[in-house]
Design an enzyme around this catalytic site. Structure first.
Site: not given
Ligand code: NAP
Ligand code: GLV
Length: 309
Positions: A224, A272
Site C-alpha cells: 500500500r 495499482h
Molecule cells: P497476508 O496473507 O495476510 O500476509 C501478510 C503478511 O504480512 C504476513 O506474513 C504477516 O506476518 C506480515 N505482517 C503483517 N504485519 C506485520 C508486522 N507488523 N511485522 C511483520 N510482518 C507483518 O496478506 P496477503 O494476502 O499476502 O496480502 C498482502 C497485502 O498485499 C495486502 O494487504 C494488500 O495491501 C497488498 N495487495 C496489493 C495488491 C496490488 O495490486 N498492489 C494486490 C493484492 C494485495 P505473519 O505471517 O507472521 O502473520
Molecule cells: C488490491 O490492492 C488488493 O488488496 O487486492
C-alpha cells in the site's frame, strides 16, 4: 439468500456470470439499489462508504474484493460481530507472482539503465549478475509474499522474507519481528513490500529503513502507498541509495499529475494493477465460504481487526 455487490460496472457482469454458475440460489443485489436491507446476508465489496455496511441488519459475512482490508478497517461503524473476510483466490495470487517476478527481473537485468541508454542511443553492456548472487527480500511472507518467494527461488535468487512470526518455507530465509528487520534489510538487494497496511506498518519504509538497504538497492512497492514515506523515497533515489523503484501503490491514488514520481528517471509507475481479483476464480472462493456459513461454520480467512490484517 441475497448478496450485495459493490464493484465497478465493468466487472459486475463477470461476478454475475460466475455466481450464477456456482450458486444459482444466490441473489445478487446492486450496491446502488440493494432493495430491502434486511434481505442482505452477505456483502462483497471494495471501498464501501463509511457506515454503509451497518445498514444491513442481517449480514452474516463481509467479503473484501481485495486481499487488503484497509478499505474496510478504516470504517468506524462496521457492524459489530460480523466477520470480515479477506480475498484469497488463485487468480489474485497468480497476478501478483507475475508482477513481482517481472519487476524483480527488470531491476535485476538493469532494464532502467538500458531504457536510458536507448533514449541516448548508447550501446554499452552492463556486466550481468547471476541470480544466485542477487538477494531479494520480501516484506510480508503471507499468501502473496510466500507465493512470490517460491517463484523467485525457482529463478535462483537468494530469497528472504520478513513477517511477524518466524516461517519455515523451503529455500527462504526467515526474519521476523522488529528485531529481525534491520538484518533483513541489510541483505536485500531487491526489496519487495507485500505487507498489509496496519498501524504498525504505516510509514515502515522511511529514511532509516531505506538507508539500511545495500547502496543502490531496488524497491518494488506493491503493498500500500502508505507504507512509504514518499519524500524519504525520493531523497533515497536522488542520492543513489535506492537505485530504482517500481511503484504500483501510492499515498494518493490516482497519482496526482504534479507528483514527481511520474517523471523520475529511476522510477517505473503503474496504476495499482500489480494484481487484480479475477471474478471467475474469486467467486469460487466466496461461494465456498458462503456454503460454510450456511452450514454453521466460520468462513475461512477471517481478518483479525485488532491485529489489522
Ligand atoms: P497476508 O496473507 O495476510 O500476509 C501478510 C503478511 O504480512 C504476513 O506474513 C504477516 O506476518 C506480515 N505482517 C503483517 N504485519 C506485520 C508486522 N507488523 N511485522 C511483520 N510482518 C507483518 O496478506 P496477503 O494476502 O499476502 O496480502 C498482502 C497485502 O498485499 C495486502 O494487504 C494488500 O495491501 C497488498 N495487495 C496489493 C495488491 C496490488 O495490486 N498492489 C494486490 C493484492 C494485495 P505473519 O505471517 O507472521 O502473520
Ligand atoms: C488490491 O490492492 C488488493 O488488496 O487486492
Amino acid at each position: 439468500m441475497a448478496l450485495v455487490l459493490k464493484t465497478d460496472i465493468e466487472r459486475g457482469d463477470s461476478w454475475h456470470r460466475a455466481f450464477r454458475a456456482l450458486l444459482p440460489e444466490l441473489e445478487l443485489r446492486d450496491w446502488r439499489a440493494p432493495g430491502a436491507p434486511e434481505d442482505i446476508e452477505f456483502a462483497l465489496v471494495w471501498a464501501p462508504e463509511q457506515g454503509a455496511l451497518a445498514k444491513f441488519p442481517n449480514l452474516k459475512a463481509i467479503f473484501s474484493i481485495g486481499a487488503g482490508i484497509d478499505h474496510l478497517a478504516s470504517d468506524p461503524d462496521l457492524p459489530p460481530g460480523v466477520p470480515i473476510v479477506r480475498m484469497v483466490e488463485p487468480g489474485l495470487t497468480a497476478g501478483m507472482v507475475e508482477f513481482v517476478v517481472m519487476s524483480a527481473l527488470y531491476h535485476h537485468r538493469f532494464m532502467l539503465d538500458y531504457a536510458v541508454q536507448q533514449r541516448e542511443k548508447v550501446w554499452r553492456e552492463i556486466e550481468q549478475i547471476p541470480t544466485f548472487r542477487r538477494r531479494v527480500g520480501i516484506l510480508g511472507l503471507g499468501v502473496l509474499g510466500s507465493a512470490c518467494a517460491e517463484k523467485l527461488c525457482d529463478f535462483g535468487f537468494q530469497v528472504a522474507g520478513w513477517s511477524r512470526r518466524p516461517k519455515s518455507q523451503v529455500g527462504v530465509e526467515s526474519f521476523h519481528d522488529a528485531d529481525g528487520l534491520t538484518a533483513f534489510l541489510k541483505r536485500s538487494d531487491i526489496l519487495v513490500c507485500l505487507l498489509p497496511l496496519t498501524d504498525e506498518t504505516e510509514g515502515i519504509l522511511n529514511a532509516e529503513t531505506l538507508g539500511a538497504l545495500p547502496h543502490g538497492a531496488a524497491f518494488i512497492s506493491v503493498g500500500r502507498g502508505k507504507h512509504v514515506v514518499e519524500t524519504d523515497l525520493l531523497s533515497a533515489l536522488d542520492s543513489g541509495q535506492i537505485g530504482g523503484a517500481t511503484l504500483d501503490v501510492f499515498r494518493e491514488e490516482p497519482l496526482p499529475p504534479d507528483s514527481p514520481f511520474w517523471s523520475h528517471p529511476r522510477i517505473v509507475v503503474v496504476p495499482h494493477i500489480a494484481s487484480m481479483t479475477i471474478a471467475e476464480t474469486a467467486a469460487e472462493a466466496v461461494a465456498q465460504n458462503i456454503r460454510r456459513v450456511q452450514a454453521g461454520q466460520p468462513p475461512e480467512h477471517i481478518v483479525d481487526l485488532d491485529r489489522g490484517y
